[in-house]
Design a protein around this motif. Structure first.
Motif, PDB file in Angstrom:
ATOM      1  N   GLY A 126       0.623  -1.319   0.089  1.00  0.00           N
ATOM      2  CA  GLY A 126      -0.169   0.225   0.105  1.00  0.00           C
ATOM      3  C   GLY A 126       1.370   1.098   0.074  1.00  0.00           C
ATOM      4  O   GLY A 126       0.029   1.995  -0.504  1.00  0.00           O
ATOM      5  N   SER A 127       2.199   0.867   0.385  1.00  0.00           N
ATOM      6  CA  SER A 127       3.259   1.998   0.505  1.00  0.00           C
ATOM      7  C   SER A 127       3.504   3.263  -0.956  1.00  0.00           C
ATOM      8  O   SER A 127       3.468   2.311  -2.114  1.00  0.00           O
ATOM      9  N   PRO A 128       3.347   4.286  -1.567  1.00  0.00           N
ATOM     10  CA  PRO A 128       2.836   5.049  -2.587  1.00  0.00           C
ATOM     11  C   PRO A 128       4.409   4.423  -3.232  1.00  0.00           C
ATOM     12  O   PRO A 128       5.835   4.110  -2.731  1.00  0.00           O
ATOM     13  N   LEU A 129       4.798   4.235  -4.830  1.00  0.00           N
ATOM     14  CA  LEU A 129       5.908   4.467  -5.290  1.00  0.00           C
ATOM     15  C   LEU A 129       7.047   5.469  -5.628  1.00  0.00           C
ATOM     16  O   LEU A 129       6.132   7.097  -5.757  1.00  0.00           O
ATOM     17  N   PRO A 130       8.264   5.552  -5.212  1.00  0.00           N
ATOM     18  CA  PRO A 130       9.073   6.535  -5.188  1.00  0.00           C
ATOM     19  C   PRO A 130       9.856   7.859  -6.941  1.00  0.00           C
ATOM     20  O   PRO A 130       9.616   6.842  -7.576  1.00  0.00           O
ATOM     21  N   ALA A 131       8.479   8.683  -7.111  1.00  0.00           N
ATOM     22  CA  ALA A 131       7.862   9.303  -8.230  1.00  0.00           C
ATOM     23  C   ALA A 131       9.476   9.308  -8.609  1.00  0.00           C
ATOM     24  O   ALA A 131       9.839   9.065 -10.114  1.00  0.00           O
ATOM     25  N   ASP A 132      10.439   9.525  -8.134  1.00  0.00           N
ATOM     26  CA  ASP A 132      12.241   9.757  -8.911  1.00  0.00           C
ATOM     27  C   ASP A 132      12.513   8.238  -9.278  1.00  0.00           C
ATOM     28  O   ASP A 132      12.749   8.699 -10.855  1.00  0.00           O
ATOM     29  N   ALA A 133      12.353   7.376  -8.905  1.00  0.00           N
ATOM     30  CA  ALA A 133      12.425   6.054  -9.725  1.00  0.00           C
ATOM     31  C   ALA A 133      11.554   6.045 -11.259  1.00  0.00           C
ATOM     32  O   ALA A 133      11.903   5.147 -12.079  1.00  0.00           O
ATOM     33  N   VAL A 134      10.143   6.133 -10.789  1.00  0.00           N
ATOM     34  CA  VAL A 134       8.970   6.042 -11.607  1.00  0.00           C
ATOM     35  C   VAL A 134       9.280   6.514 -13.364  1.00  0.00           C
ATOM     36  O   VAL A 134       9.612   5.960 -13.715  1.00  0.00           O
ATOM     37  N   TYR A 135       9.809   7.933 -12.683  1.00  0.00           N
ATOM     38  CA  TYR A 135      10.584   8.635 -14.469  1.00  0.00           C
ATOM     39  C   TYR A 135      11.434   8.470 -14.181  1.00  0.00           C
ATOM     40  O   TYR A 135      11.727   8.710 -15.398  1.00  0.00           O
ATOM     41  N   ASP A 136      12.479   7.982 -13.926  1.00  0.00           N
ATOM     42  CA  ASP A 136      14.196   7.243 -14.264  1.00  0.00           C
ATOM     43  C   ASP A 136      13.405   6.070 -15.464  1.00  0.00           C
ATOM     44  O   ASP A 136      14.004   6.348 -16.363  1.00  0.00           O
ATOM     45  N   CYS A 137      12.604   5.708 -14.900  1.00  0.00           N
ATOM     46  CA  CYS A 137      12.086   4.255 -15.419  1.00  0.00           C
ATOM     47  C   CYS A 137      11.942   4.359 -17.129  1.00  0.00           C
ATOM     48  O   CYS A 137      12.157   4.719 -17.955  1.00  0.00           O
ATOM     49  N   LEU A 138      11.305   5.415 -16.559  1.00  0.00           N
ATOM     50  CA  LEU A 138       9.853   6.072 -18.078  1.00  0.00           C
ATOM     51  C   LEU A 138      11.829   6.741 -18.953  1.00  0.00           C
ATOM     52  O   LEU A 138      11.248   6.601 -19.419  1.00  0.00           O
ATOM     53  N   ARG A 139      12.235   7.817 -19.015  1.00  0.00           N
ATOM     54  CA  ARG A 139      13.522   7.633 -19.044  1.00  0.00           C
ATOM     55  C   ARG A 139      14.319   6.757 -19.394  1.00  0.00           C
ATOM     56  O   ARG A 139      14.078   6.591 -20.736  1.00  0.00           O
ATOM     57  N   ILE A 140      14.569   5.644 -19.302  1.00  0.00           N
ATOM     58  CA  ILE A 140      15.605   4.458 -19.344  1.00  0.00           C
ATOM     59  C   ILE A 140      14.499   4.014 -20.726  1.00  0.00           C
ATOM     60  O   ILE A 140      14.986   3.277 -21.737  1.00  0.00           O
ATOM     61  N   LEU A 141      13.024   3.948 -20.243  1.00  0.00           N
ATOM     62  CA  LEU A 141      12.347   3.137 -21.485  1.00  0.00           C
ATOM     63  C   LEU A 141      12.379   4.058 -22.949  1.00  0.00           C
ATOM     64  O   LEU A 141      12.675   2.626 -23.601  1.00  0.00           O
ATOM     65  N   GLU A 142      12.648   5.224 -22.741  1.00  0.00           N
ATOM     66  CA  GLU A 142      12.668   5.941 -23.758  1.00  0.00           C
ATOM     67  C   GLU A 142      13.758   5.577 -24.844  1.00  0.00           C
ATOM     68  O   GLU A 142      14.164   5.620 -26.447  1.00  0.00           O
ATOM     69  N   GLU A 143      15.015   5.504 -23.930  1.00  0.00           N
ATOM     70  CA  GLU A 143      16.113   4.855 -23.837  1.00  0.00           C
ATOM     71  C   GLU A 143      16.729   4.120 -25.297  1.00  0.00           C
ATOM     72  O   GLU A 143      17.438   4.419 -26.081  1.00  0.00           O
ATOM     73  N   GLU A 144      16.030   2.907 -24.394  1.00  0.00           N
ATOM     74  CA  GLU A 144      16.017   2.465 -25.448  1.00  0.00           C
ATOM     75  C   GLU A 144      14.847   1.322 -26.035  1.00  0.00           C
ATOM     76  O   GLU A 144      15.527  -0.191 -26.670  1.00  0.00           O
ATOM     77  N   SER A 145      14.747   2.222 -26.468  1.00  0.00           N
ATOM     78  CA  SER A 145      13.166   1.076 -27.364  1.00  0.00           C
ATOM     79  C   SER A 145      13.838   2.103 -28.690  1.00  0.00           C
ATOM     80  O   SER A 145      14.194   2.466 -29.238  1.00  0.00           O
ATOM     81  N   VAL A 146      12.874   0.874 -29.425  1.00  0.00           N
ATOM     82  CA  VAL A 146      12.926   1.346 -30.453  1.00  0.00           C
ATOM     83  C   VAL A 146      11.775   2.011 -31.268  1.00  0.00           C
ATOM     84  O   VAL A 146      10.380   0.924 -31.401  1.00  0.00           O
ATOM     85  N   ALA A 147      11.440   2.941 -32.606  1.00  0.00           N
ATOM     86  CA  ALA A 147      10.627   2.874 -33.012  1.00  0.00           C
ATOM     87  C   ALA A 147      10.493   2.968 -34.441  1.00  0.00           C
ATOM     88  O   ALA A 147      11.222   4.599 -34.796  1.00  0.00           O
ATOM     89  N   ILE A 148      10.025   2.126 -34.895  1.00  0.00           N
ATOM     90  CA  ILE A 148       9.848   2.769 -36.633  1.00  0.00           C
ATOM     91  C   ILE A 148       8.515   3.193 -37.213  1.00  0.00           C
ATOM     92  O   ILE A 148       6.907   2.403 -36.661  1.00  0.00           O
ATOM     93  N   PRO A 149       8.918   3.990 -38.160  1.00  0.00           N
ATOM     94  CA  PRO A 149       7.048   4.604 -38.698  1.00  0.00           C
ATOM     95  C   PRO A 149       6.962   3.364 -39.821  1.00  0.00           C
ATOM     96  O   PRO A 149       7.294   2.893 -39.973  1.00  0.00           O
ATOM     97  N   TRP A 150       5.295   3.427 -39.190  1.00  0.00           N
ATOM     98  CA  TRP A 150       4.640   2.340 -39.538  1.00  0.00           C
ATOM     99  C   TRP A 150       4.256   2.917 -41.154  1.00  0.00           C
ATOM    100  O   TRP A 150       4.171   4.283 -41.404  1.00  0.00           O
ATOM    101  N   LYS A 151       4.389   1.365 -41.822  1.00  0.00           N
ATOM    102  CA  LYS A 151       3.998   1.698 -43.399  1.00  0.00           C
ATOM    103  C   LYS A 151       2.560   0.465 -43.872  1.00  0.00           C
ATOM    104  O   LYS A 151       2.558  -0.220 -42.671  1.00  0.00           O
ATOM    105  N   LYS A 152       1.675   1.339 -44.856  1.00  0.00           N
ATOM    106  CA  LYS A 152       0.353   0.125 -44.413  1.00  0.00           C
ATOM    107  C   LYS A 152       0.847  -1.374 -45.136  1.00  0.00           C
ATOM    108  O   LYS A 152       2.148  -1.608 -45.858  1.00  0.00           O
ATOM    109  N   GLY A 153       0.744  -1.991 -44.353  1.00  0.00           N
ATOM    110  CA  GLY A 153       0.530  -3.585 -44.728  1.00  0.00           C
ATOM    111  C   GLY A 153       1.578  -3.386 -43.564  1.00  0.00           C
ATOM    112  O   GLY A 153       1.875  -5.144 -43.538  1.00  0.00           O
TER     113      GLY A 153
END
Length: 325
Positions: A269-296
């Motif tokens: 029931g204890s709250p999550l530490p905001a700094d760790a959550v937002y650092d995780c968000l940054r890490i997710l973006e850093e490590e991610s692959v974003a390929i633009p969609w093409k039809k099909g």
């Protein structure tokens, strides 16, 4: 196992791909047709090889195949032979198109959908996800993907105490559902759609099967899920994975019924530490692959190994999805 030279697919490289495991692993694998490959026949004849590659690469983008409609995408999904997973307990507003094919999250174009494993907040989740680009976006609208074990490793290096507590106490997800769907919200699936019924007693039975507690409110129902693990062990690859919807809930589960900070807590029931959550968000973006969609385009994701998200976009854009056990 097929010899590479005899395969009806060719491996393609594009700039957005990333290399892992000392540059030996391409993420995702991109396959294109050789000559006039019959896509569904090729899937059926090479399923063992494709599953081996999915296990090693964790995601496969099929590009350049003649998949032009929802029904043709449904044929592709059927060719793999996976059992369908009913969308019970998920948060996204979506509707059936044909067969096993649904719209992806129908929330407004300006809204980003944060990284998550599909249905990580419930005990029964899909092992495989398919996405299909029927109408490519005018701009934006990528579906970024990221390797979950990489996120676990980086979070464990940067926030070991947080990860230790996450593994010890797990997570509780809390969400208020209205009666009907709210297409303006990324978590706007109402309780009738969530539990596939308009009978409260049936909804309670289906919630109980998921291990979910319900508290009926004047304007809907409060759902409490958990404690449910935020880290899982991927048996097929023998490694820990960052398997949760923590960042999605904490940063994105917001509408007139929901406060994202209260949407996810530790299992005690204890709250999550905001700094760790937002650092995780940054890490997710850093490590991610974003390929633009093409039809099909058809993207096959191993939901055990990969988190995904959605970037905002300029319409039109129509991406469809199918969930498999």
């Amino acid at each position: 196992m097929a010899e590479t030279s005899s395969l009806p697919f060719s491996e393609t490289q594009i700039p957005q791909q990333k290399l892992f495991n000392n540059n030996s692993l391409q993420f995702p694998l991109i396959l294109s047709p050789i000559n006039h490959t019959n896509f569904t026949d090729a899937i059926k004849s090479q399923k063992q090889w494709l599953m081996s590659r999915l296990n090693s690469n964790c995601a496969i983008l099929f590009r350049g195949f003649p998949v032009n409609s929802a029904s043709e995408f449904n044929d592709v999904v059927e060719a793999f032979g996976f059992e369908e997973l009913p969308y019970v307990g998920g948060a996204a507003p979506r509707s059936n198109v044909v067969g096993r094919v649904f719209t992806a999250n129908e929330s407004p174009p300006h809204q980003k959908i944060p990284f998550h494993h599909e249905m990580a907040q419930v005990p029964e989740f899909p092992s495989k996800l398919f996405f299909f680009c029927e109408v490519e976006p005018k701009s934006g609208g990528e579906t970024p993907i990221v390797l979950s074990h990489v996120i676990y490793q980086r979070m464990n290096e940067r926030h070991p105490e947080f990860v230790q507590k996450l593994e010890e106490y797990s997570l509780i997800y809390t969400r208020v559902l209205g009666e009907g769907d709210n297409p303006e919200s990324p978590i706007g699936r109402g309780w009738k759609s969530t539990f596939l019924t308009d009978d409260k007693s049936v909804a309670e039975l289906r919630a109980a099967k998921l291990g979910m507690k319900l508290e009926w409110l004047e304007n809907g129902v409060k759902t409490v899920m958990g404690p449910i693990p935020g880290v899982k062990f991927d048996e097929s690859r023998q490694r820990k994975v960052w398997f949760n919807s923590m960042v999605a809930a904490y940063t994105g589960w917001e509408d007139e019924l929901n406060d994202p900070v209260k949407a996810v807590t530790f299992g005690d029931g204890s709250p999550l530490p905001a700094d760790a959550v937002y650092d995780c968000l940054r890490i997710l973006e850093e490590e991610s692959v974003a390929i633009p969609w093409k039809k099909g385009d058809v993207l096959l994701i191993d939901n055990w190994a990969v988190l995904h998200s959605r970037r905002s976009f300029d319409p039109p854009r129509r991406v469809l999805a199918s969930l498999c056990k």
